[in-house]
Design a protein around this motif. Structure first.
Motif, PDB file in Angstrom:
ATOM      1  N   LEU A   1      -4.303  -2.609  -4.195  1.00  0.00           N
ATOM      2  CA  LEU A   1      -5.628  -2.905  -3.660  1.00  0.00           C
ATOM      3  C   LEU A   1      -5.624  -4.255  -2.966  1.00  0.00           C
ATOM      4  CD1 LEU A   1      -7.758  -1.914  -6.771  1.00  0.00           C
ATOM      5  CD2 LEU A   1      -7.421  -0.571  -4.710  1.00  0.00           C
TER       6      LEU A   1
ATOM      7  N   LYS B   1      -8.552   3.245  -2.378  1.00  0.00           N
ATOM      8  CA  LYS B   1      -7.637   3.743  -3.400  1.00  0.00           C
ATOM      9  C   LYS B   1      -7.260   5.195  -3.176  1.00  0.00           C
ATOM     10  CE  LYS B   1      -8.616   2.706  -7.695  1.00  0.00           C
ATOM     11  NZ  LYS B   1      -9.383   2.458  -8.936  1.00  0.00           N
TER      12      LYS B   1
ATOM     13  N   HIS C   1       1.380   2.899  -3.609  1.00  0.00           N
ATOM     14  CA  HIS C   1       0.267   3.501  -4.350  1.00  0.00           C
ATOM     15  C   HIS C   1       0.584   4.954  -4.680  1.00  0.00           C
ATOM     16  CE1 HIS C   1      -4.078   3.879  -5.383  1.00  0.00           C
ATOM     17  NE2 HIS C   1      -3.829   5.155  -5.111  1.00  0.00           N
TER      18      HIS C   1
ATOM     19  N   GLU D   1      -1.281   1.290  -8.495  1.00  0.00           N
ATOM     20  CA  GLU D   1      -2.408   1.169  -7.579  1.00  0.00           C
ATOM     21  C   GLU D   1      -2.271  -0.131  -6.804  1.00  0.00           C
ATOM     22  OE1 GLU D   1      -6.279   3.228  -9.297  1.00  0.00           O
ATOM     23  OE2 GLU D   1      -5.559   1.674 -10.645  1.00  0.00           O
TER      24      GLU D   1
ATOM     25  N   ARG E   1       0.829  -1.202   0.000  1.00  0.00           N
ATOM     26  CA  ARG E   1       0.000   0.000   0.000  1.00  0.00           C
ATOM     27  C   ARG E   1       0.866   1.256   0.000  1.00  0.00           C
ATOM     28  NH1 ARG E   1      -1.119   2.366   5.065  1.00  0.00           N
ATOM     29  NH2 ARG E   1      -0.169   1.303   6.844  1.00  0.00           N
TER      30      ARG E   1
ATOM     31  N   MET F   1     -13.956   0.748  -2.337  1.00  0.00           N
ATOM     32  CA  MET F   1     -12.736   0.690  -3.131  1.00  0.00           C
ATOM     33  C   MET F   1     -12.186   2.086  -3.387  1.00  0.00           C
ATOM     34  SD  MET F   1     -10.728  -1.592  -4.305  1.00  0.00           S
ATOM     35  CE  MET F   1     -11.762  -3.040  -4.370  1.00  0.00           C
TER      36      MET F   1
END
Length: 238
Positions: free
Chosen positions: A92, A180, A65, A90, A62, A176
């Motif tokens: 996720l 994100k 990102h 990204e 993470r 989401m």
């Protein structure tokens, strides 16, 4: 990974990032699988989806990102000019495998009434029409098109299921988006990290200020210093 501003340069950069994360996963003993990759017109990739599986994999990744910036002498330029490229990464977490919507019969109230035609004309003397009310959500479905109550109930249940699924997918999209974070374009000014290969070698994380001159090692998957530095900064943040 998504190639950003920079054309072929950016697509080659996206592929370099893909290799970097695959090598990082290999170093940590994680399982990595490229699920999808769209090749670029001349070189590199336009985008790729990678599944990385292992203990705390998302917890580490993470930190990646965001927009990644590369500065180098272009191998695609006859003049070997200095180019800046961007790519968006990204990260996720894996979605739940069980996406089926289960309807609890105790949470559905059924009402019956007589079917009626245009102008309120009764077309059935018995109560064959069905209205289903999903108590937790308040969703209501009424069906009176079939001749029997069981047929109308079956259709109403199918429609209720579809509406509950649509509602759940909407909730997951919102979740989401929360995970994100705000969408940023892969271009100058949005980068979280810069990788400079010319005129000197330096990788710098703009969020923490951590930097290393071992750019070759970082691109070969030696990311732990940058990742752990970001995570420590997040823990220390008020």
């Amino acid at each position: 990974m998504h190639a950003g501003a920079g054309g072929t340069e950016a697509q080659d950069w996206a592929q370099m990032l893909l290799r970097m994360y695959l090598r990082w996963a290999e170093r940590r003993g994680y399982k990595a699988e490229v699920l999808e990759a769209t090749p670029g017109e001349e070189a590199g990739i336009k985008s790729a989806v990678v599944e990385i599986t292992g203990e705390y994999a998302y917890g580490y990744l993470r930190s990646e990102h965001g927009v990644h910036r590369l500065v180098r002498l272009s191998p695609f330029d006859a003049d070997h000019a200095r180019h800046t490229s961007f790519a968006l990464v990204e990260a996720l977490p894996e979605a739940e495998k069980n996406t089926d919507i289960k309807i609890n019969p105790d949470e559905v109230k059924m009402e019956t009434f007589r079917s009626s035609g245009p102008g309120g004309q009764n077309v059935q003397k018995t109560s064959t029409a069905v209205r289903l009310i999903h108590l937790p959500t308040g969703i209501t479905v009424s069906i009176q098109s079939q001749r029997s109550q069981s047929q109308n109930r079956e259709i109403a249940l199918r429609i209720l299921h579809s509406r509950l699924l649509e509602k759940e997918l909407g909730r997951r999209r919102e979740e989401m988006e929360r995970i994100k974070g705000k969408y940023v374009s892969a271009e100058f000014g949005n980068q979280i990290r810069s990788y400079v290969l010319h005129p000197y070698k330096l990788v710098k994380d703009h969020r923490t200020g951590i930097e290393t001159s071992n750019a070759t090692g970082v691109l070969d998957g030696e990311l732990d210093q940058l990742i752990e530095g970001y995570l420590r900064a997040q823990v220390a943040a008020p």
